[in-house]
Enzyme design. Structure first.
Site, PDB file in Angstrom:
ATOM      1  N   GLU A  56       0.834  -1.205   0.000  1.00  0.00           N
ATOM      2  CA  GLU A  56       0.000   0.000   0.000  1.00  0.00           C
ATOM      3  C   GLU A  56       0.870   1.257   0.000  1.00  0.00           C
ATOM      4  O   GLU A  56       0.539   2.249  -0.660  1.00  0.00           O
ATOM      5  CB  GLU A  56      -0.905   0.024   1.246  1.00  0.00           C
ATOM      6  CG  GLU A  56      -1.923  -1.100   1.327  1.00  0.00           C
ATOM      7  CD  GLU A  56      -1.412  -2.320   2.078  1.00  0.00           C
ATOM      8  OE1 GLU A  56      -0.212  -2.654   1.933  1.00  0.00           O
ATOM      9  OE2 GLU A  56      -2.198  -2.948   2.802  1.00  0.00           O
ATOM     10  N   ALA A 166      15.938 -45.062 -11.802  1.00  0.00           N
ATOM     11  CA  ALA A 166      16.063 -46.389 -12.399  1.00  0.00           C
ATOM     12  C   ALA A 166      16.379 -47.406 -11.300  1.00  0.00           C
ATOM     13  O   ALA A 166      16.631 -47.042 -10.149  1.00  0.00           O
ATOM     14  CB  ALA A 166      17.175 -46.371 -13.449  1.00  0.00           C
ATOM     15  N   SER A 171      19.015 -41.192 -11.581  1.00  0.00           N
ATOM     16  CA  SER A 171      17.761 -40.483 -11.917  1.00  0.00           C
ATOM     17  C   SER A 171      18.027 -39.228 -12.745  1.00  0.00           C
ATOM     18  O   SER A 171      17.118 -38.426 -12.939  1.00  0.00           O
ATOM     19  CB  SER A 171      17.009 -40.105 -10.626  1.00  0.00           C
ATOM     20  OG  SER A 171      17.782 -39.217  -9.852  1.00  0.00           O
ATOM     21  N   LEU A 293      11.260 -40.199   2.352  1.00  0.00           N
ATOM     22  CA  LEU A 293      10.960 -39.037   3.197  1.00  0.00           C
ATOM     23  C   LEU A 293       9.597 -38.440   2.815  1.00  0.00           C
ATOM     24  O   LEU A 293       8.825 -38.037   3.697  1.00  0.00           O
ATOM     25  CB  LEU A 293      12.063 -37.980   3.064  1.00  0.00           C
ATOM     26  CG  LEU A 293      11.950 -36.824   4.050  1.00  0.00           C
ATOM     27  CD1 LEU A 293      12.086 -37.312   5.490  1.00  0.00           C
ATOM     28  CD2 LEU A 293      12.981 -35.737   3.768  1.00  0.00           C
TER      29      LEU A 293
END
Ligand SMILES: NC(=O)c1ccc[n+]([C@@H]2O[C@H](COP(=O)([O-])OP(=O)(O)OC[C@H]3O[C@@H](n4cnc5c(N)ncnc54)[C@H](OP(=O)(O)O)[C@@H]3O)[C@@H](O)[C@H]2O)c1
Length: 357
Positions: A56, A166, A171, A293
């Protein structure tokens, strides 16, 4: 029913609010548009960083005397308290604003009451315009105020058959470069990025934001119960961003930046981790896995939003995106509402929240 002019101005205010994502914590993101007495936009602003002027105040500065008799559109109820800056309800009144339209009420007990103060000063007040959009842009902060813990966004990258690595644990990479760049945007929006010790061992991840010069780096967190996964020289220990290793109370470690937490049935207590992060000013967490996790977070009821990147790739073997989350029968399945589907590079990004959340 809101008037079209109110909707247009508030839509712009929501766009402005989004510019603050990732840099205002522990404050909310807020956008503001001021129109003059005849309805023309004369001022815009957004909250840029904690301790800096509120949206504002930026918009009032830009509007100057043209604010007199005008309308202020604000994505969050103007604050009523003096923190590091003065109360916005008073600033709006002093500037001669005659009408305030806000989207979402302020749930923060210290700051609420701005609407009442404005009304008492003779200002016309309306609320609820584009409330869903304004709520969505500020969901991290609103969740943290309502639940007293950080907002948790769980992100994963999977093949079309739902695998995140995999069979041999590799990955990199399942998804396209565009999706990976999009993840850096999610990191930049978060106050903390969290991974488990399994991911730290398998990937030696860096977890900092790259490719975004202005980004405020998130706190990088590894949940490493025995303090054995993060070793000196790990990429996460460089100085690109702050790092915190969560370990068990009695774990032996020479690492400097650790937080000691109580154990759970498996690993560390997820609520205790979130409480410790909240106490450090973390209002939003990007949980980047891995599946074990993430399962613990889901089981603890601590995932607010899921962002899945699905690549047109098949693996056929390898871990699924989510491991055990304490769900054993179909009636207990967590049902989600999809809030967005986007094409990112060659992939699809699906965003979903818990049904009814
Ligand atoms: N494609 C993707 O999106 C993506 C993202 C991340 C990871 N990955 C892949 O996922 C694999 C690693 O996943 P992961 O499931 O083995 O490991 P993870 O989920 O990263 O970490 C699991 C470990 O975290 C620790 N932990 C601490 N507190 C816990 C709690 N409350 N509940 C559960 N675990 C807790 C446990 O070890 P301690 O208690 O011994 O510390 C547990 O073994 C790698 O292959 C990696 O490449 C893929």
């Amino acid at each position: 029913m809101a008037q079209q002019a109110d909707i247009t101005a508030m839509r712009r205010a929501v766009e402005l609010a989004a510019r603050g994502l990732g840099s205002t914590s522990p404050n909310p993101v807020v956008g503001c548009v001021i129109t003059d007495a005849s309805g023309h936009p004369v001022g815009e602003g957004w909250h840029q960083r904690a301790g800096g002027p509120h949206a504002e105040v930026h918009a009032l500065r830009e509007a100057g005397v043209l604010a007199r008799g005008g309308t202020a559109y604000v994505t969050l109820e103007p604050c009523n308290h003096t923190g590091r800056t003065g109360p916005c309800a008073q600033a709006l009144t002093e500037a001669g604003i005659s009408r305030v339209v806000y989207a979402v009420g302020d749930p923060n007990p210290q700051a609420t009451g701005g609407a009442d103060t404005l009304r008492a000063a003779g200002v016309e007040v309306a609320s609820g315009v584009l409330a869903d959009e304004a709520e969505a842009v500020n969901i991290a902060w609103l969740t943290s105020v309502r639940h007293g813990r950080p907002f948790v966004r769980w992100k994963y990258a999977a093949t079309l058959d739902g695998r995140i690595a995999a069979a041999d644990g590799t990955s990199r990479w399942i998804t396209s470069a565009e999706s990976r760049a999009d993840v850096h945007r999610l990191r930049a929006e978060a106050d903390a990025v969290v991974v488990g010790s399994g991911t730290a061992r398998a990937d030696d991840p860096h977890l900092a934001v790259r490719g975004m010069d202005e980004a405020v780096q998130p706190l990088r967190v590894v949940v490493d119960t025995e303090a054995t996964a993060v070793k000196p020289g790990a990429r996460i220990l460089d100085d690109a961003a702050p790092t915190l290793i969560a370990v068990a109370e009695e774990a032996e470690t020479a690492l400097p930046d650790v937080v000691r937490l109580p154990r759970a049935e498996r690993g560390l207590s997820v609520p205790a981790l979130l409480e410790a992060l909240h106490a450090r000013g973390v209002r939003s967490v990007l949980l980047e896995g891995g599946p074990t996790l993430a399962g613990a977070f889901v089981a603890a009821g601590a995932v607010d939003q899921v962002v899945g990147y699905l690549a047109p790739v098949l693996l056929g073997a390898g871990p699924a995106a989510l491991a055990d989350a304490g769900i054993s029968t179909i009636t207990e399945a967590l049902r989600l509402d999809i809030t967005d589907i986007s094409n990112i590079g060659s992939d699809i990004r699906i965003t979903a929240t818990l049904k009814g959340a």
